[in-house]
Motif scaffolding. Structure first.
Motif, PDB file in Angstrom:
ATOM      1  N   UNK A 252      16.195  -1.379 -10.808  1.00  0.00           N
ATOM      2  CA  UNK A 252      16.342  -2.500  -9.879  1.00  0.00           C
ATOM      3  C   UNK A 252      15.333  -2.351  -8.750  1.00  0.00           C
ATOM      4  N   UNK A 253      15.241  -1.122  -8.222  1.00  0.00           N
ATOM      5  CA  UNK A 253      14.455  -0.892  -7.013  1.00  0.00           C
ATOM      6  C   UNK A 253      12.956  -0.985  -7.231  1.00  0.00           C
ATOM      7  N   UNK A 254      12.456  -0.448  -8.324  1.00  0.00           N
ATOM      8  CA  UNK A 254      11.017  -0.536  -8.591  1.00  0.00           C
ATOM      9  C   UNK A 254      10.570  -1.985  -8.768  1.00  0.00           C
ATOM     10  N   UNK A 255      11.264  -2.798  -9.574  1.00  0.00           N
ATOM     11  CA  UNK A 255      10.866  -4.210  -9.664  1.00  0.00           C
ATOM     12  C   UNK A 255      10.984  -4.950  -8.332  1.00  0.00           C
ATOM     13  N   UNK A 463       9.374   6.050   0.367  1.00  0.00           N
ATOM     14  CA  UNK A 463       8.711   5.139  -0.572  1.00  0.00           C
ATOM     15  C   UNK A 463       9.661   4.761  -1.711  1.00  0.00           C
ATOM     16  N   UNK A 464       9.456   3.586  -2.260  1.00  0.00           N
ATOM     17  CA  UNK A 464      10.193   3.181  -3.456  1.00  0.00           C
ATOM     18  C   UNK A 464       9.424   3.566  -4.720  1.00  0.00           C
ATOM     19  N   UNK A 465       8.139   3.764  -4.569  1.00  0.00           N
ATOM     20  CA  UNK A 465       7.261   4.200  -5.662  1.00  0.00           C
ATOM     21  C   UNK A 465       6.069   4.865  -4.990  1.00  0.00           C
ATOM     22  N   UNK A 466       5.382   5.729  -5.694  1.00  0.00           N
ATOM     23  CA  UNK A 466       4.273   6.492  -5.103  1.00  0.00           C
ATOM     24  C   UNK A 466       2.960   5.722  -5.092  1.00  0.00           C
ATOM     25  N   UNK A 467       3.032   4.404  -5.154  1.00  0.00           N
ATOM     26  CA  UNK A 467       1.834   3.587  -5.109  1.00  0.00           C
ATOM     27  C   UNK A 467       2.184   2.139  -4.876  1.00  0.00           C
ATOM     28  N   UNK A 468       1.179   1.266  -4.794  1.00  0.00           N
ATOM     29  CA  UNK A 468       1.425  -0.179  -4.765  1.00  0.00           C
ATOM     30  C   UNK A 468       1.960  -0.610  -6.134  1.00  0.00           C
ATOM     31  N   UNK A 469       2.270  -1.903  -6.312  1.00  0.00           N
ATOM     32  CA  UNK A 469       2.594  -2.385  -7.654  1.00  0.00           C
ATOM     33  C   UNK A 469       1.552  -1.882  -8.644  1.00  0.00           C
ATOM     34  N   UNK A 490      23.557   5.450  -2.611  1.00  0.00           N
ATOM     35  CA  UNK A 490      23.122   4.047  -2.726  1.00  0.00           C
ATOM     36  C   UNK A 490      21.811   3.796  -1.999  1.00  0.00           C
ATOM     37  N   UNK A 491      21.012   2.884  -2.564  1.00  0.00           N
ATOM     38  CA  UNK A 491      19.716   2.542  -1.973  1.00  0.00           C
ATOM     39  C   UNK A 491      19.498   1.040  -1.968  1.00  0.00           C
ATOM     40  N   UNK A 492      18.706   0.607  -1.007  1.00  0.00           N
ATOM     41  CA  UNK A 492      18.258  -0.775  -0.976  1.00  0.00           C
ATOM     42  C   UNK A 492      16.755  -0.787  -0.761  1.00  0.00           C
ATOM     43  N   UNK A 493      16.056  -1.499  -1.624  1.00  0.00           N
ATOM     44  CA  UNK A 493      14.616  -1.722  -1.424  1.00  0.00           C
ATOM     45  C   UNK A 493      14.447  -2.995  -0.622  1.00  0.00           C
ATOM     46  N   UNK A 494      13.568  -2.944   0.369  1.00  0.00           N
ATOM     47  CA  UNK A 494      13.329  -4.114   1.215  1.00  0.00           C
ATOM     48  C   UNK A 494      11.825  -4.354   1.341  1.00  0.00           C
ATOM     49  N   UNK A 495      11.428  -5.621   1.558  1.00  0.00           N
ATOM     50  CA  UNK A 495       9.998  -5.949   1.658  1.00  0.00           C
ATOM     51  C   UNK A 495       9.428  -5.564   3.013  1.00  0.00           C
ATOM     52  N   UNK A 496       8.128  -5.437   3.064  1.00  0.00           N
ATOM     53  CA  UNK A 496       7.409  -5.255   4.326  1.00  0.00           C
ATOM     54  C   UNK A 496       6.254  -6.261   4.372  1.00  0.00           C
ATOM     55  N   UNK A 497       5.645  -6.442   5.540  1.00  0.00           N
ATOM     56  CA  UNK A 497       4.492  -7.342   5.613  1.00  0.00           C
ATOM     57  C   UNK A 497       3.184  -6.681   5.226  1.00  0.00           C
ATOM     58  N   UNK A 498       3.260  -5.410   4.777  1.00  0.00           N
ATOM     59  CA  UNK A 498       2.026  -4.649   4.563  1.00  0.00           C
ATOM     60  C   UNK A 498       1.580  -4.709   3.106  1.00  0.00           C
ATOM     61  N   UNK A 499       0.288  -4.887   2.952  1.00  0.00           N
ATOM     62  CA  UNK A 499      -0.319  -5.102   1.639  1.00  0.00           C
ATOM     63  C   UNK A 499      -1.380  -4.037   1.391  1.00  0.00           C
ATOM     64  N   UNK A 541       6.709  -2.354  -0.593  1.00  0.00           N
ATOM     65  CA  UNK A 541       8.107  -2.370  -0.158  1.00  0.00           C
ATOM     66  C   UNK A 541       8.591  -0.934  -0.047  1.00  0.00           C
ATOM     67  N   UNK A 542       9.630  -0.719   0.744  1.00  0.00           N
ATOM     68  CA  UNK A 542      10.165   0.623   0.964  1.00  0.00           C
ATOM     69  C   UNK A 542      11.641   0.690   0.594  1.00  0.00           C
ATOM     70  N   UNK A 543      12.181   1.900   0.646  1.00  0.00           N
ATOM     71  CA  UNK A 543      13.531   2.170   0.167  1.00  0.00           C
ATOM     72  C   UNK A 543      14.372   2.817   1.272  1.00  0.00           C
ATOM     73  N   UNK A 544      15.601   2.350   1.426  1.00  0.00           N
ATOM     74  CA  UNK A 544      16.527   2.916   2.401  1.00  0.00           C
ATOM     75  C   UNK A 544      17.747   3.448   1.670  1.00  0.00           C
TER      76      UNK A 544
END
Length: 570
Positions: A252-255, A463-469, A490-499, A541-544
């Motif tokens: 769920x989190x990686x996608x 990090x939610x993954x060790x790289x960008x998409x 439990x974890x939640x992935x959330x978006x950021x404005x950073x590209x 995106x990052x993970x909490x």
């Protein structure tokens, strides 16, 4: 006894594959021939989508012209609560909402190849039933009345084929409906589409031998993540309001991260997966869970509130805990966010490290947050290496027998990431004793995080993954997500404005000397594979993460962080 890839055996299934895809495509053409033809004429070609970093999300905006102003407002602008209110006020009907999202899902499919199966007739019948109920009773059928919800395909639906991307199951007609699907439909949801997952459902990517590769909606030449990549693509394209995925290693989190969305991996046993098809049946050391993907924390929270408190999954699934969803969790006056820039095993690519620092610096200025560097409190590199090896070995504890039985019986070719998964721990079949030893390591890791890390923070930012998409077919390091499946926080992935920025994110940092680092950073020849030009268009995106069964607090803390970042609904 099954046999590996056999071109002769696979050829027997190829007509089934073509028939399955044709049925999907015929639904798009049948629904509205003129609209479908216009989409095909106006949108880039499939080759262009595959090769160029196209942001496909603009194709459902009103100025592109495929959707009407009202349809575009329904799929882009109206929140879950607003859709419910407009139906109660008589300003929208469930059927109108269904038609708008059906059209957006067609655009999503052409752009990202995210759909396994359309269910337009079912969805419109559900919507008409909701409208009739509202007319007769002057109230909503339930808290998801007329709300479109997309479904990962391996969740079973009675009377429909559920193949979970195994070619051998293309004639497998389900005898039961997944409990979570039953619950959302009972709450009035409109279920219009079933989405793609990868072969074996064990990739951080989405590609299979039935429908091919799914694309990232924000940069179509990149991966949408996996294994719930169809869900991230359709939610990112606004082809559905909410989606249900599954997660046993980051699925769920990686996608959600790759599409810069919100995705929740709940503590296990809070969300039912009863009646699902997978190759992990009977494996109890690392337990998978279902969970939602959404465009905002408020919609994600509302969905979980309705699902748990209204749906009561424990009444249909005895494995679910009867724990109500706390809709008003109390956060500390000053939330301590522990920042984990690296897990000590694999160094993230530059854009991820830059984003982690940007977010940490933002939170340091927030009077409601205390930022804690977890470097001195985190597990040692050796402990993290052992944790990574443990979760990897537990995934394949049966020596891949269950997976191979499902894959080899059709003779279908094994894809690159499936072969990689099968080679984890050399495909060793663990003895009961060896499995128990690994369970002990798992429990010790969970205890160390609980005793050594959480006393210093309320939540862990990582990090939610060790790289960008990622580039399609490349994602091999699961550790930033699979660790949390191992210990079940439990974890939640959330978006950021950073590209990702090809001009800024150029330097290769000092690297660790271990197998996982090389797996992530090197190509098959042992050379550094990182090329900043290949990640154009990718957001970070990052993970909490929070303590077990504190899912509601994780959602609330993520809302606090995204507000601080100025990130709202996607």
């Amino acid at each position: 006894m099954t046999v590996p890839f056999s071109a002769e055996e696979f050829a027997k299934y190829e007509p089934l594959i073509e028939s399955y895809k044709k049925a999907r495509d015929d639904q798009m053409a049948k629904y509205d021939p003129r609209f479908y033809a216009t989409c095909l004429a106006r949108l880039p070609s499939q080759q262009e989508f595959d090769c160029k970093p196209i942001d496909a999300t603009g194709f459902v905006k009103p100025d592109f012209g495929l959707l009407t102003q009202e349809e575009a407002a329904i799929v882009n602008d109206y929140t879950l609560q607003q859709l419910l209110e407009k139906q109660l006020e008589g300003k929208l009907t469930a059927v109108e909402i269904a038609h708008a999202f059906i059209r957006a899902s067609i655009v999503a499919q052409i752009a990202t190849n995210c759909v396994m199966q359309f269910m337009f007739d079912t969805a419109l019948a559900q919507a008409a039933k909701s409208d009739e109920f509202l007319r007769e009773n002057k109230q909503l059928r339930g808290p998801l009345h007329g709300v479109p919800v997309s479904l990962k395909e391996h969740l079973e639906i009675k009377g429909l084929v559920t193949h979970a991307s195994y070619v051998s199951l293309l004639e497998n007609v389900s005898k039961s409906t997944n409990v979570s699907i039953e619950l959302v439909e009972n709450m009035g949801a409109t279920t219009h589409v079933r989405t793609s997952q990868p072969q074996a459902i064990m990739h951080l990517d989405t590609i299979n031998n039935v429908t091919g590769r799914t694309r990232n909606p924000l940069s179509t030449c990149l991966s949408p993540g996996g294994s719930s990549g169809g869900e991230s693509a359709i939610i990112g394209m606004h082809g559905s309001l909410l989606g249900i995925g599954s997660d046993i290693g980051g699925s769920i989190r990686c996608p959600a991260a790759f599409a810069n969305l919100y995705g929740l991996r709940p503590t296990t046993k809070r969300f039912s997966g009863l009646y699902s098809v997978s190759g992990g049946k009977g494996q109890e050391s690392v337990i998978g869970t279902m969970g939602p993907l959404a465009r905002s924390t408020s919609e994600l929270n509302a969905f979980m509130h309705h699902y748990v408190n209204y749906g009561k999954p424990w009444l249909l699934d005895p494995s679910c805990v009867p724990l109500p969803w706390n809709n008003s969790p109390q956060l500390p006056a000053k939330v301590r966010v522990g920042v984990l820039f690296s897990d000590g095993v694999v160094t993230p690519f530059p854009a991820v490290t830059r984003t982690m620092h940007e977010v940490a610096e933002n939170l340091q200025k927030n009077p409601l947050v205390e930022v804690v560097d977890l470097k001195d409190h985190w597990l040692s590199a050796q402990e993290m290496l052992e944790a990574n090896k443990t979760v990897s070995a537990l995934y394949t504890c049966d020596g891949n027998r269950t997976q191979e039985e499902l894959l080899h019986s059709s003779g279908e070719p094994l894809l690159h990431l499936t072969k990689f998964f099968f080679e984890i721990n050399d495909g060793k079949h663990l003895s009961v004793y060896e499995n128990r030893e690994l369970n002990c390591i798992r429990d010790n890791v969970r205890l160390k995080i609980f005793q050594n890390v959480f006393p210093h923070c309320d939540f862990i930012l990582s990090p939610a993954y060790a790289g960008p998409p990622e580039v399609p077919g490349i994602a091999k390091y699961w550790g930033y997500t699979s660790l949390w499946n191992l210990v079940d926080f439990p974890n939640l992935v959330f978006p950021t404005p950073f590209q990702h920025d090809p001009a800024k994110d150029t330097l290769v940092p000092p690297l660790h000397d271990n197998h996982f680092e090389r797996l992530h950073w090197n190509d098959e020849h042992g050379k550094i594979r990182y090329d900043p030009k290949t990640y154009e268009g990718g957001y970070i995106a990052l993970q909490l993460t929070g303590p077990r069964f504190q899912d509601e607090h994780v959602v609330a803390a993520a809302e606090l962080i995204t507000k601080s970042l100025g990130i709202g609904r996607r």
